[in-house]
Design a protein around this motif. Structure first.
Motif, PDB file in Angstrom:
ATOM      1  N   ASN A  56      32.501  51.799 -10.501  1.00  0.00           N
ATOM      2  CA  ASN A  56      31.465  52.687  -9.959  1.00  0.00           C
ATOM      3  C   ASN A  56      31.673  53.007  -8.489  1.00  0.00           C
ATOM      4  OD1 ASN A  56      30.449  52.246 -12.507  1.00  0.00           O
ATOM      5  ND2 ASN A  56      28.351  51.921 -11.824  1.00  0.00           N
ATOM      6  N   TYR A  57      32.046  52.010  -7.698  1.00  0.00           N
ATOM      7  CA  TYR A  57      32.177  52.244  -6.266  1.00  0.00           C
ATOM      8  C   TYR A  57      33.605  52.558  -5.848  1.00  0.00           C
ATOM      9  CZ  TYR A  57      27.477  50.380  -6.444  1.00  0.00           C
ATOM     10  OH  TYR A  57      26.164  50.158  -6.750  1.00  0.00           O
ATOM     11  N   THR A  58      34.497  52.601  -6.806  1.00  0.00           N
ATOM     12  CA  THR A  58      35.840  53.104  -6.534  1.00  0.00           C
ATOM     13  C   THR A  58      35.783  54.617  -6.482  1.00  0.00           C
ATOM     14  OG1 THR A  58      36.804  51.227  -7.703  1.00  0.00           O
ATOM     15  CG2 THR A  58      38.236  53.117  -7.335  1.00  0.00           C
ATOM     16  N   ILE A  59      34.923  55.191  -7.333  1.00  0.00           N
ATOM     17  CA  ILE A  59      34.810  56.649  -7.387  1.00  0.00           C
ATOM     18  C   ILE A  59      33.547  57.168  -6.690  1.00  0.00           C
ATOM     19  CG2 ILE A  59      36.196  56.885  -9.476  1.00  0.00           C
ATOM     20  CD1 ILE A  59      33.638  56.996 -11.106  1.00  0.00           C
ATOM     21  N   GLY A  60      32.673  56.263  -6.253  1.00  0.00           N
ATOM     22  CA  GLY A  60      31.445  56.664  -5.562  1.00  0.00           C
ATOM     23  C   GLY A  60      31.017  55.577  -4.595  1.00  0.00           C
ATOM     24  N   GLU A  61      29.829  55.714  -4.049  1.00  0.00           N
ATOM     25  CA  GLU A  61      29.308  54.723  -3.109  1.00  0.00           C
ATOM     26  C   GLU A  61      27.984  54.183  -3.621  1.00  0.00           C
ATOM     27  OE1 GLU A  61      29.180  56.055   0.925  1.00  0.00           O
ATOM     28  OE2 GLU A  61      31.362  56.051   1.049  1.00  0.00           O
ATOM     29  N   PRO A  62      27.603  53.003  -3.153  1.00  0.00           N
ATOM     30  CA  PRO A  62      26.316  52.443  -3.573  1.00  0.00           C
ATOM     31  C   PRO A  62      25.167  53.373  -3.180  1.00  0.00           C
ATOM     32  CG  PRO A  62      27.598  50.817  -2.367  1.00  0.00           C
ATOM     33  CD  PRO A  62      28.316  52.118  -2.241  1.00  0.00           C
ATOM     34  N   GLU A  63      24.189  53.416  -4.055  1.00  0.00           N
ATOM     35  CA  GLU A  63      22.988  54.200  -3.784  1.00  0.00           C
ATOM     36  C   GLU A  63      21.815  53.246  -3.595  1.00  0.00           C
ATOM     37  OE1 GLU A  63      22.376  57.040  -6.900  1.00  0.00           O
ATOM     38  OE2 GLU A  63      24.360  57.943  -6.602  1.00  0.00           O
ATOM     39  N   ARG A  64      20.795  53.722  -2.911  1.00  0.00           N
ATOM     40  CA  ARG A  64      19.605  52.928  -2.694  1.00  0.00           C
ATOM     41  C   ARG A  64      19.058  52.447  -4.033  1.00  0.00           C
ATOM     42  NH1 ARG A  64      16.544  56.466   0.077  1.00  0.00           N
ATOM     43  NH2 ARG A  64      17.724  56.010   1.944  1.00  0.00           N
ATOM     44  N   PHE A  65      18.739  51.168  -4.083  1.00  0.00           N
ATOM     45  CA  PHE A  65      18.151  50.453  -5.223  1.00  0.00           C
ATOM     46  C   PHE A  65      19.155  50.023  -6.290  1.00  0.00           C
ATOM     47  CE2 PHE A  65      14.518  53.191  -3.748  1.00  0.00           C
ATOM     48  CZ  PHE A  65      14.012  52.217  -2.912  1.00  0.00           C
ATOM     49  N   ASP A  66      20.455  50.316  -6.122  1.00  0.00           N
ATOM     50  CA  ASP A  66      21.464  49.739  -7.017  1.00  0.00           C
ATOM     51  C   ASP A  66      21.424  48.221  -6.882  1.00  0.00           C
ATOM     52  OD1 ASP A  66      22.367  52.288  -7.648  1.00  0.00           O
ATOM     53  OD2 ASP A  66      24.306  52.077  -6.618  1.00  0.00           O
ATOM     54  N   ILE A  67      21.697  47.516  -7.958  1.00  0.00           N
ATOM     55  CA  ILE A  67      21.849  46.061  -7.902  1.00  0.00           C
ATOM     56  C   ILE A  67      23.344  45.791  -7.850  1.00  0.00           C
ATOM     57  CG2 ILE A  67      21.496  43.876  -9.095  1.00  0.00           C
ATOM     58  CD1 ILE A  67      18.941  45.104 -10.289  1.00  0.00           C
ATOM     59  N   ILE A  68      23.763  45.123  -6.774  1.00  0.00           N
ATOM     60  CA  ILE A  68      25.197  44.925  -6.552  1.00  0.00           C
ATOM     61  C   ILE A  68      25.547  43.440  -6.484  1.00  0.00           C
ATOM     62  CG2 ILE A  68      25.449  47.112  -5.323  1.00  0.00           C
ATOM     63  CD1 ILE A  68      25.621  45.417  -2.692  1.00  0.00           C
ATOM     64  N   VAL A  69      26.820  43.179  -6.713  1.00  0.00           N
ATOM     65  CA  VAL A  69      27.403  41.861  -6.505  1.00  0.00           C
ATOM     66  C   VAL A  69      28.393  42.026  -5.359  1.00  0.00           C
ATOM     67  CG1 VAL A  69      28.841  40.051  -7.520  1.00  0.00           C
ATOM     68  CG2 VAL A  69      27.134  41.217  -8.922  1.00  0.00           C
ATOM     69  N   PHE A  70      28.349  41.092  -4.400  1.00  0.00           N
ATOM     70  CA  PHE A  70      29.263  41.183  -3.258  1.00  0.00           C
ATOM     71  C   PHE A  70      29.694  39.782  -2.839  1.00  0.00           C
ATOM     72  CE2 PHE A  70      24.981  40.965  -1.657  1.00  0.00           C
ATOM     73  CZ  PHE A  70      25.037  40.086  -0.590  1.00  0.00           C
ATOM     74  N   HIS A  71      30.826  39.729  -2.141  1.00  0.00           N
ATOM     75  CA  HIS A  71      31.338  38.465  -1.629  1.00  0.00           C
ATOM     76  C   HIS A  71      30.538  38.079  -0.389  1.00  0.00           C
ATOM     77  CE1 HIS A  71      34.633  38.871  -4.380  1.00  0.00           C
ATOM     78  NE2 HIS A  71      35.142  39.919  -3.759  1.00  0.00           N
ATOM     79  N   ALA A  72      29.699  37.051  -0.524  1.00  0.00           N
ATOM     80  CA  ALA A  72      28.903  36.572   0.611  1.00  0.00           C
ATOM     81  C   ALA A  72      29.751  35.628   1.463  1.00  0.00           C
ATOM     82  CB  ALA A  72      27.658  35.859   0.122  1.00  0.00           C
ATOM     83  N   THR A  73      30.553  34.800   0.809  1.00  0.00           N
ATOM     84  CA  THR A  73      31.493  33.902   1.481  1.00  0.00           C
ATOM     85  C   THR A  73      32.784  33.939   0.674  1.00  0.00           C
ATOM     86  OG1 THR A  73      30.936  31.924   0.178  1.00  0.00           O
ATOM     87  CG2 THR A  73      29.569  32.367   2.137  1.00  0.00           C
ATOM     88  N   GLU A  74      33.772  33.180   1.124  1.00  0.00           N
ATOM     89  CA  GLU A  74      35.032  33.122   0.394  1.00  0.00           C
ATOM     90  C   GLU A  74      34.848  32.590  -1.019  1.00  0.00           C
ATOM     91  OE1 GLU A  74      38.685  31.231   1.841  1.00  0.00           O
ATOM     92  OE2 GLU A  74      38.227  32.208   3.760  1.00  0.00           O
ATOM     93  N   ARG A  75      33.880  31.706  -1.190  1.00  0.00           N
ATOM     94  CA  ARG A  75      33.698  31.041  -2.483  1.00  0.00           C
ATOM     95  C   ARG A  75      32.454  31.467  -3.248  1.00  0.00           C
ATOM     96  NH1 ARG A  75      35.581  24.890  -1.965  1.00  0.00           N
ATOM     97  NH2 ARG A  75      37.555  25.284  -0.909  1.00  0.00           N
ATOM     98  N   ARG A  76      31.632  32.315  -2.661  1.00  0.00           N
ATOM     99  CA  ARG A  76      30.341  32.611  -3.297  1.00  0.00           C
ATOM    100  C   ARG A  76      30.035  34.100  -3.275  1.00  0.00           C
ATOM    101  NH1 ARG A  76      26.218  29.467  -5.056  1.00  0.00           N
ATOM    102  NH2 ARG A  76      24.132  30.302  -4.810  1.00  0.00           N
ATOM    103  N   ASP A  77      29.596  34.601  -4.428  1.00  0.00           N
ATOM    104  CA  ASP A  77      29.133  35.980  -4.539  1.00  0.00           C
ATOM    105  C   ASP A  77      27.612  35.973  -4.637  1.00  0.00           C
ATOM    106  OD1 ASP A  77      31.755  36.819  -4.549  1.00  0.00           O
ATOM    107  OD2 ASP A  77      31.836  37.218  -6.695  1.00  0.00           O
ATOM    108  N   TYR A  78      26.974  37.011  -4.094  1.00  0.00           N
ATOM    109  CA  TYR A  78      25.530  37.170  -4.183  1.00  0.00           C
ATOM    110  C   TYR A  78      25.218  38.421  -5.000  1.00  0.00           C
ATOM    111  CZ  TYR A  78      24.386  33.818  -0.408  1.00  0.00           C
ATOM    112  OH  TYR A  78      24.211  32.699   0.366  1.00  0.00           O
TER     113      TYR A  78
END
Length: 187
Positions: A56-78
């Protein structure tokens, strides 16, 4: 005998193609993720299993209110909800969200607010300037501002600031476990 040999070769080819496709889908398109903790209640519960779209974000960008997963630290995603995109000023006053000075409805919080006693609020007042170490007036280019839906029990942009877009793994699209919670997550 030649027929058996050809059949085995065809089976091996089919298996290799299937394995390569499975790896490509897993690495490039989708990833399974397990929710850990209460920060997205009631939208997502602890131990919900999700499918996250990486494309989704390879071809677009996050939009307001999307629920995303991201790297918070090297070992943990939020897992959090995008509240502010580049150029947005974000603030909460009297438990109401304001984007660029305009009040914005958050229907995904209604159930949570109804469960709280009248004297309690879900989101303490803040402005973007107050919660970002750099004192940003607006969300900078290449970043998003995220909050958990369980605002009084979430480690989010109010604590760690804006999230660089290159740290985003993808967008949550589907819960598939437990079976009674199977549903599309996209808002």
């Amino acid at each position: 005998m030649a027929f058996m040999k050809n059949a085995w070769v065809e089976w091996i080819k089919a298996f290799l193609i299937a394995a390569i496709l499975a790896v490509l889908v897993r690495v490039v398109l989708f990833a399974p993720v397990v929710v850990e903790g209460p920060s997205m209640l009631p939208t997502l519960e602890d131990n919900d299993h999700l499918i996250v779209s990486k494309i989704n974000y390879t071809i677009g960008e996050p939009e307001r209110f999307d629920i995303i997963v991201f790297h918070a630290t090297e070992r943990r995603d939020y897992i959090k909800r995008v509240i502010g995109v580049p150029g947005d000023h974000v603030a909460v006053e009297n438990d109401e969200l304001y984007i660029n000075g305009e009040r914005v409805e958050e229907p995904y919080l209604e159930e949570r607010k109804q469960d709280m006693p009248d004297s309690h609020i879900l989101t303490q007042d803040f402005t973007l300037e107050q919660v970002t170490e750099e004192g940003y007036e607006t969300v900078p280019e290449g970043h998003v501002f995220v909050l958990g839906d369980n605002r009084n029990n979430s480690t989010d942009s109010r604590m760690f600031g804006v999230v660089p877009m290159d740290q985003i793994v993808g967008e949550a699209v589907l819960t598939y476990w437990p079976l009674e919670r199977i549903r599309i997550v996209l808002e």
